[in-house]
Design an enzyme around this catalytic site. Structure first.
Site, PDB file in Angstrom:
ATOM      1  N   GLU A   3       0.821  -1.215   0.000  1.00  0.00           N
ATOM      2  CA  GLU A   3       0.000   0.000   0.000  1.00  0.00           C
ATOM      3  C   GLU A   3       0.854   1.264   0.000  1.00  0.00           C
ATOM      4  O   GLU A   3       0.444   2.304  -0.511  1.00  0.00           O
ATOM      5  CB  GLU A   3      -0.962   0.008   1.190  1.00  0.00           C
ATOM      6  CG  GLU A   3      -2.089  -1.024   1.093  1.00  0.00           C
ATOM      7  CD  GLU A   3      -1.707  -2.389   1.630  1.00  0.00           C
ATOM      8  OE1 GLU A   3      -0.503  -2.621   1.930  1.00  0.00           O
ATOM      9  OE2 GLU A   3      -2.610  -3.248   1.757  1.00  0.00           O
ATOM     10  N   LYS A  44     -17.835  -0.942   6.022  1.00  0.00           N
ATOM     11  CA  LYS A  44     -18.255  -1.951   5.043  1.00  0.00           C
ATOM     12  C   LYS A  44     -19.772  -1.939   4.857  1.00  0.00           C
ATOM     13  O   LYS A  44     -20.266  -2.121   3.739  1.00  0.00           O
ATOM     14  CB  LYS A  44     -17.780  -3.336   5.506  1.00  0.00           C
ATOM     15  CG  LYS A  44     -17.704  -4.327   4.367  1.00  0.00           C
ATOM     16  CD  LYS A  44     -17.041  -5.627   4.806  1.00  0.00           C
ATOM     17  CE  LYS A  44     -16.998  -6.611   3.649  1.00  0.00           C
ATOM     18  NZ  LYS A  44     -16.392  -7.901   4.076  1.00  0.00           N
ATOM     19  N   MET A  94      24.330   8.734   1.956  1.00  0.00           N
ATOM     20  CA  MET A  94      24.169  10.032   2.594  1.00  0.00           C
ATOM     21  C   MET A  94      24.457   9.952   4.100  1.00  0.00           C
ATOM     22  O   MET A  94      25.075  10.853   4.668  1.00  0.00           O
ATOM     23  CB  MET A  94      22.745  10.565   2.347  1.00  0.00           C
ATOM     24  CG  MET A  94      22.519  11.961   2.862  1.00  0.00           C
ATOM     25  SD  MET A  94      23.700  13.143   2.186  1.00  0.00           S
ATOM     26  CE  MET A  94      22.833  13.706   0.730  1.00  0.00           C
ATOM     27  N   PHE A 134     -11.723  -7.499  14.006  1.00  0.00           N
ATOM     28  CA  PHE A 134     -10.630  -7.941  13.154  1.00  0.00           C
ATOM     29  C   PHE A 134     -10.292  -6.847  12.130  1.00  0.00           C
ATOM     30  O   PHE A 134     -11.164  -6.348  11.433  1.00  0.00           O
ATOM     31  CB  PHE A 134     -11.016  -9.234  12.425  1.00  0.00           C
ATOM     32  CG  PHE A 134      -9.947  -9.717  11.479  1.00  0.00           C
ATOM     33  CD1 PHE A 134      -8.707 -10.134  11.955  1.00  0.00           C
ATOM     34  CD2 PHE A 134     -10.169  -9.725  10.113  1.00  0.00           C
ATOM     35  CE1 PHE A 134      -7.716 -10.551  11.089  1.00  0.00           C
ATOM     36  CE2 PHE A 134      -9.173 -10.146   9.230  1.00  0.00           C
ATOM     37  CZ  PHE A 134      -7.951 -10.559   9.726  1.00  0.00           C
ATOM     38  N   GLN A 135      -9.037  -6.479  12.084  1.00  0.00           N
ATOM     39  CA  GLN A 135      -8.528  -5.435  11.179  1.00  0.00           C
ATOM     40  C   GLN A 135      -9.197  -4.080  11.375  1.00  0.00           C
ATOM     41  O   GLN A 135      -9.308  -3.287  10.447  1.00  0.00           O
ATOM     42  CB  GLN A 135      -8.609  -5.889   9.711  1.00  0.00           C
ATOM     43  CG  GLN A 135      -7.664  -7.056   9.456  1.00  0.00           C
ATOM     44  CD  GLN A 135      -7.437  -7.343   7.991  1.00  0.00           C
ATOM     45  OE1 GLN A 135      -8.311  -7.121   7.156  1.00  0.00           O
ATOM     46  NE2 GLN A 135      -6.256  -7.867   7.678  1.00  0.00           N
TER      47      GLN A 135
HETATM   48  C1  LIG Z   1      12.470   5.721   5.219  1.00  0.00           C
HETATM   49  C2  LIG Z   1      13.758   6.379   5.536  1.00  0.00           C
HETATM   50  N1  LIG Z   1      14.598   5.820   6.441  1.00  0.00           N
HETATM   51  C3  LIG Z   1      15.785   6.405   6.724  1.00  0.00           C
HETATM   52  C4  LIG Z   1      16.164   7.565   6.119  1.00  0.00           C
HETATM   53  C5  LIG Z   1      17.505   8.226   6.441  1.00  0.00           C
HETATM   54  N2  LIG Z   1      18.366   8.247   5.236  1.00  0.00           N
HETATM   55  C6  LIG Z   1      18.460   9.342   4.457  1.00  0.00           C
HETATM   56  S1  LIG Z   1      19.456   9.107   3.140  1.00  0.00           S
HETATM   57  C7  LIG Z   1      19.801   7.541   3.609  1.00  0.00           C
HETATM   58  C8  LIG Z   1      20.733   6.685   2.818  1.00  0.00           C
HETATM   59  C9  LIG Z   1      20.187   6.335   1.480  1.00  0.00           C
HETATM   60  O1  LIG Z   1      20.993   5.346   0.913  1.00  0.00           O
HETATM   61  P1  LIG Z   1      20.861   4.967  -0.593  1.00  0.00           P
HETATM   62  O2  LIG Z   1      19.437   4.726  -0.934  1.00  0.00           O
HETATM   63  O3  LIG Z   1      21.801   3.874  -0.924  1.00  0.00           O
HETATM   64  O4  LIG Z   1      21.265   6.310  -1.335  1.00  0.00           O
HETATM   65  P2  LIG Z   1      22.721   7.012  -1.399  1.00  0.00           P
HETATM   66  O5  LIG Z   1      22.750   8.046  -0.349  1.00  0.00           O
HETATM   67  O6  LIG Z   1      23.747   5.956  -1.186  1.00  0.00           O
HETATM   68  O7  LIG Z   1      22.760   7.585  -2.764  1.00  0.00           O
HETATM   69  C10 LIG Z   1      19.136   7.219   4.799  1.00  0.00           C
HETATM   70  C11 LIG Z   1      19.247   5.938   5.498  1.00  0.00           C
HETATM   71  C12 LIG Z   1      15.238   8.128   5.210  1.00  0.00           C
HETATM   72  N3  LIG Z   1      15.467   9.280   4.594  1.00  0.00           N
HETATM   73  N4  LIG Z   1      14.069   7.500   4.919  1.00  0.00           N
END
Ligand SMILES: Cc1ncc(C[n+]2csc(CCOP(=O)(O)OP(=O)(O)O)c2C)c(N)n1
Ligand SMILES: [Mg+2]
Lengths: 578, 176
Positions: A68, A180, A493, A130-131
């Site tokens: 979803e 529902k 990042m 349920f749900q």
């Molecule tokens: C759902 C979610 N969890 C954690 C983060 C924190 N976060 C921001 S950038 C990142 C790393 C992303 O890694 P990748 O997809 O490999 O991209 P890259 O930076 O290596 O290009 C994380 C963990 C986020 N933005 N969103």
């Protein structure tokens, strides 16, 4: 044939009523609102609606996503590229809670979306059936509006209101929860579009004197700077915007959600502001004498430290949402209203200007950024591939005509920095929430809304795996999305922050990745991996030439960093180049 | 002076809606602002509800919160006022053992002096109602505590403003 004929007649004769079930009414209401595609996942509490979707499948296309969350992001991608309301649908309980990330994302990025959830029968509400989950309670702080329907007779009016609220004024997500029993119940159906709600004023009135004051400040400015955001795109104000900056000769910078409102190549386009934005507009934010903010909300990723943000400047804020005015940055002149109208009214009040010397400052700082950052990103001399050169190759081969749908991380910043755009609504990314997992499903929605466009999803190896199952949706729909994973085997990042601010303690950011090409092939996608520079052009060429969905993995340098960078808490003018 | 914490009465005119209280309280909760008092009732306008809240925050915060409140689809209009700009009341109810009313002469004096009203008396207990400012109610509470209070409850603040709030004109404008 005859049957579809009567159906057609029924749909067209809006004034008369007829007796139908709540679930049929839901589908008919969606048709009335012009919905052609919706994204979702079935389950117990929404089954009557799915039964109607089956009957109406020649009029409305339901796309089964694989989660979803994917349905919400696809609906967002659909909305962002088309300007129409995206629609997602799910069952009660876990189906509904799986929508939450996408709803929160749509709320903070002002994306028009209507979510419909099934709910347990009204006599079971509050019994921990349920749900059963209190999705209206859960979604309240992240929706523009939400409502639970327990009687079929409420359906037309509430759905009409939902669409009106989602797309008017500052857009946003609306959730409608429908029990529902209300789906089964028969009632006298009649549809009327919503024309207004007395407690809700989508567009505030523009005060003529504020426009005059704004024009006065702009006409007297020696060093004006425009920072525009998504408001220009949402307000369909691109032409008016261009006319204003061209007449007054104002260097103009964008937030990531504002990107593509005017072409990248436009001479007044001085690049991106914010944490990983361009050097010149960030530094010169603290040197301009008048800062003109248009349809943006001074997010902390844009402003850095507020205490040292544009303190020397008079600030003009064009804004549709009165709650944004003075929220983060104190304005000298607030021009409330719809950007399209306000900018149109502003134009005749402006003097023609060019600000030559001031423009030179931007050029000079660009040269510095080019030497220190851009050159290495786009024309690397080291062996490993950079993310930037992949974007450069895509630019070259799509001639800036592609819509770029990025995920979240280093690759997102690189995509936003280097992608070239000729047309508006071409940069689709999760800005305010920074939702990893957005990129793949949002690209599916975007491609389905604009099949004539080249839609390229740029993902990181991390975020890609958060919604990788949507390859199943691509496979089933044959939506010709091009998916590029810039694989650095890191949550790049976060790793960059660990390197810069946590003494290189790479806590849980290195990833052992699967064979992405094999996975894509498992979903019957054409797929390729590039590990060497010389393979890149032909691989991108093959991808762009493909009429089918295509997956391209590019193995890039593992420990590259994205610069420039405003360290969090620092001032925009303390942006680092290395 | 915007940084000074002040006592504000917030009046919010809204459509009747089940979920709205949740939406409104979330706006304060997100910002760690304690709602000192809350009252909901009908308003002077047919079909329009009125929330009355009291909060201790800076005027800066207050203005931003008014913006957030008015941004809600079902909020018609929100206003804030200082104590000087409003006429306000709260009321309290005390339940006390009936014996005391007859045995402790002092109690009768307290009731008289405080302008409290006896709502009902029966064999076991009597009920006292007092409307006014918070300090008056606190004083009465202190005085009666000495004798023992079986139950006590105090309402949220209700307030009207000295100046007009232009809400009716706004709603009329919508009709046209
Ligand atoms: C759902 C979610 N969890 C954690 C983060 C924190 N976060 C921001 S950038 C990142 C790393 C992303 O890694 P990748 O997809 O490999 O991209 P890259 O930076 O290596 O290009 C994380 C963990 C986020 N933005 N969103
Ligand atoms: Mg990565």
């Amino acid at each position: 044939m005859k049957e579809t004929q009567t159906l057609q007649n029924q749909i067209e004769s809006k004034a008369t009523t007829e007796r139908i079930s709540g679930s049929e009414a839901i589908v008919r209401c969606l048709l009335e609102e012009g919905v052609k595609v919706l994204y979702g996942y079935p389950g117990g509490a929404i089954m009557p609606v799915y039964d109607e979707l089956y009957k109406y499948q020649d009029k409305i296309h339901h796309v089964l996503t694989r989660h979803e969350q994917g349905a919400t992001h696809a609906a967002q991608g659909y909305a962002r590229i088309s300007g129409e309301v995206g629609v997602a649908i799910a069952t009660s309980g876990p189906g509904a809670t799986n929508l939450i990330t996408g709803i929160a994302d749509a709320q903070i990025d002002s994306t028009p979306m209507v979510c419909i959830t099934g709910q347990v029968p009204s006599n079971l509400l509050g019994s921990d059936a349920f749900q059963e989950t209190d999705i209206v309670g859960i979604s309240t702080p992240i929706t523009k509006w939400n409502h639970q329907i327990t009687k079929a007779s409420e359906i037309p009016e509430v759905i009409a209101k939902a669409f009106y609220i989602a797309k008017s004024g500052r857009p946003g997500p609306v959730l409608i929860d429908i029990t529902k029993d209300a789906q089964f119940e028969e009632f006298d159906y009649k549809y009327e579009k919503c024309k207004g709600i007395r407690s809700y004023k989508p567009i505030p009135e523009t005060d003529r004197s504020s426009l005059e004051q704004a024009a006065g400040l702009i006409n007297n400015a020696k060093k004006p700077l425009v920072v525009w955001g998504q408001g220009v795109i949402l307000g369909k104000a691109e032409e008016e915007f261009k006319a204003v900056i061209e007449k007054a000769g104002i260097p103009s910078a964008w937030t990531i959600l504002g990107a593509s409102a005017i072409p990248t190549s436009h001479p007044l386009n001085v690049g991106m502001v914010g944490m990983h934005g361009n050097y010149a507009p960030n530094v010169l934010t603290n040197e301009c004498d008048v800062l003109i903010a248009i349809g943006m909300r001074f997010d902390d990723r844009v402003t850095g430290n507020l205490a040292t943000y544009a303190k020397q400047a008079k600030v003009i804020h064009f804004e549709i949402d009165p709650a944004e005015v003075d929220k983060n940055v104190k304005t000298d002149v607030a021009v409330l209203g719809d950007a399209k109208q306000s900018l149109k009214d502003l134009l005749p009040l402006l003097n023609a200007n060019s600000h030559h010397e001031w423009h030179h400052k931007f050029k000079d700082l660009y040269e510095i950024e080019f030497e220190k950052v851009i050159k290495n990103d786009l024309h690397p001399t080291k062996e490993g591939l950079t993310m930037g050169e992949v974007l450069k190759e895509i630019n070259k081969q799509t001639k800036g005509e592609a819509a770029i749908v990025s995920d979240v991380g280093q690759h997102q910043m690189i995509a936003c920095r280097y992608a070239e755009f000729n047309t508006t609504k071409s940069n689709i990314t999760s800005g305010g929430l920074g939702t990893m997992g957005f990129g793949l499903p949002a690209a599916i929605g975007a491609k389905m809304a604009a099949p004539e466009r080249e839609v390229i999803s740029i993902c990181g190896d991390g975020g890609y795996q958060m919604t990788i199952q949507e390859l199943g949706t691509i496979c089933q729909q044959r939506a010709a999305v091009k998916v590029v994973v810039l694989n650095n085997d890191f949550l790049g990042m976060v790793r960059q922050w660990q390197q810069l601010f946590f003494d290189k303690r790479y806590a849980s950011t290195e990833m052992t990745n699967p064979d992405f090409v094999a996975i894509a092939k498992g979903y019957y996608l054409n797929a390729k991996r590039v590990t060497k520079r010389e393979e890149l052009p032909s691989a991108v060429e093959e991808m762009i030439a493909s009429k089918e969905p295509y997956f391209l993995e590019v193995c890039v340098e593992k420990e590259d960093n994205v610069f420039p960078m405003i360290p969090s808490g620092a001032s925009v003018s303390d942006i680092r180049l290395e | 002076m915007d940084k000074e914490i002040k006592h504000f009465t917030v009046s919010i005119y809204t459509e009747n809606n089940i979920g709205l209280l949740n939406r409104i309280s979330a706006i304060f909760q997100r910002r760690h602002i304690n709602i000192e008092s809350l009252n909901t009732s009908r308003s002077e306008i047919e079909g329009v509800s009125r929330f009355t809240l009291v909060v201790d925050i800076t005027e800066d915060q207050m203005k931003k919160i008014i913006g957030q409140l008015e941004r809600q689809v079902e909020v018609i209009k929100a206003y804030y006022h200082t104590d000087e700009e409003t006429i306000y009341q709260i009321s309290a109810i005390f339940k006390i053992k009936s014996d005391l009313l007859f045995e402790e002469r002092q109690i009768q004096n307290i009731i008289k002096e405080s302008n409290a009203r006896i709502v009902t008396v029966n064999k076991e207990f009597f009920v006292l109602e007092k409307s006014g400012r918070k300090q008056e109610i606190d004083l009465l509470h202190r005085e009666l505590s000495a004798f023992g209070i079986m139950q006590f409850v105090r309402s949220g603040r209700i307030a009207v403003t000295k100046n007009e709030m232009k809400i009716s004109q706004m709603l009329e404008a919508f009709q046209h």
